[in-house]
Design an enzyme around this catalytic site. Structure first.
Site, PDB file in Angstrom:
ATOM      1  N   PRO A 136       0.682  -1.273   0.020  1.00 45.53           N
ATOM      2  CA  PRO A 136       0.050   0.004   0.005  1.00 45.53           C
ATOM      3  C   PRO A 136       0.689   1.346   0.086  1.00 45.53           C
ATOM      4  O   PRO A 136       0.956   1.981   0.978  1.00 45.53           O
ATOM      5  CB  PRO A 136      -0.982  -0.148   1.351  1.00 45.53           C
ATOM      6  CG  PRO A 136      -0.086  -0.942   2.348  1.00 45.53           C
ATOM      7  CD  PRO A 136       0.684  -1.971   1.330  1.00 45.53           C
ATOM      8  N   CYS A 137       1.412   1.699  -0.942  1.00 44.83           N
ATOM      9  CA  CYS A 137       2.307   2.802  -1.325  1.00 44.83           C
ATOM     10  C   CYS A 137       1.098   3.961  -1.237  1.00 44.83           C
ATOM     11  O   CYS A 137       1.710   5.080  -0.889  1.00 44.83           O
ATOM     12  CB  CYS A 137       3.012   2.692  -2.429  1.00 44.83           C
ATOM     13  SG  CYS A 137       2.186   2.341  -3.860  1.00 44.83           S
TER      14      CYS A 137
END
Length: 192
Positions: A136-137
């Protein structure tokens, strides 16, 4: 055409546009939005075997559909994060520790990986994340909570955070201290 049987790919439609999924013999190795920065070149994709029926790619597509429908924010897939440098891999592993519905600053992430002065390098590694959404950047924001940088585009980042009701609950203060304890992700397995 020179194809690599070890790399299997498929495209999948999402509400934010089509994504390219890539599986290696070790796990899910790529998930890129169409048109995002650092998307593999057409020549590179042509070397991969297009296999929409591949079990891992089908499962990744199913979990993406659940994510976008709101019925699941957790991904449980074997991951192959071995394409980056050791530093990039450390940053990508740290991203897996950011819980759903929370964000983390680039500065806090730099401190978490033991490189407190390498905020820009951490930002570059976040931008090179090959597994959008799953790693989850999109949950990484500026120290002041503002939305900055996302290889898939800021509108997509805003949409993803909105879907997760994460606008904006920092999981880590800009000092690097955790304000909530992320579930510990096992190396190579996405659980967030």
């Amino acid at each position: 055409m020179n194809t690599s049987p070890a790399l299997q790919c498929a495209t999948h439609a999402t509400p934010l546009g089509p994504v390219l999924l890539l599986a290696s013999t070790h796990g899910l190795a790529g998930l890129w939005f169409s048109g995002q920065r650092h998307h593999p070149s057409v020549e590179r994709v042509a070397q991969w075997t297009h296999t929409p029926s591949h079990p891992l790619l089908r499962e990744a597509a199913r979990q993406l559909d659940a994510y976008f429908s709101g019925s699941g924010h957790t991904f449980d897939l074997p991951l192959d994060l071995g394409t980056g440098t050791a530093f990039q891999q450390a940053v990508w592993q740290a991203l897996l520790g950011i819980p759903t519905r929370h964000t983390c600053s680039y500065r806090a992430l730099a401190q978490q990986v033991g490189r407190p002065l390498a905020v820009r390098a951490v930002g570059a590694a976040v931008g090179r994340n090959p597994l959008s959404i799953v790693v989850p950047c999109h949950r990484v924001v500026a120290s002041d909570g503002s939305l900055t940088g996302y290889a898939g585009g800021l509108e997509r980042k805003r949409d993803l955070l909105h879907r997760e009701s994460a606008l904006i609950k920092p999981a880590h203060q800009s000092t690097g201290k955790r304000t909530s304890t992320p579930s510990e992700a096992r190396p190579g397995l996405a659980r967030h």
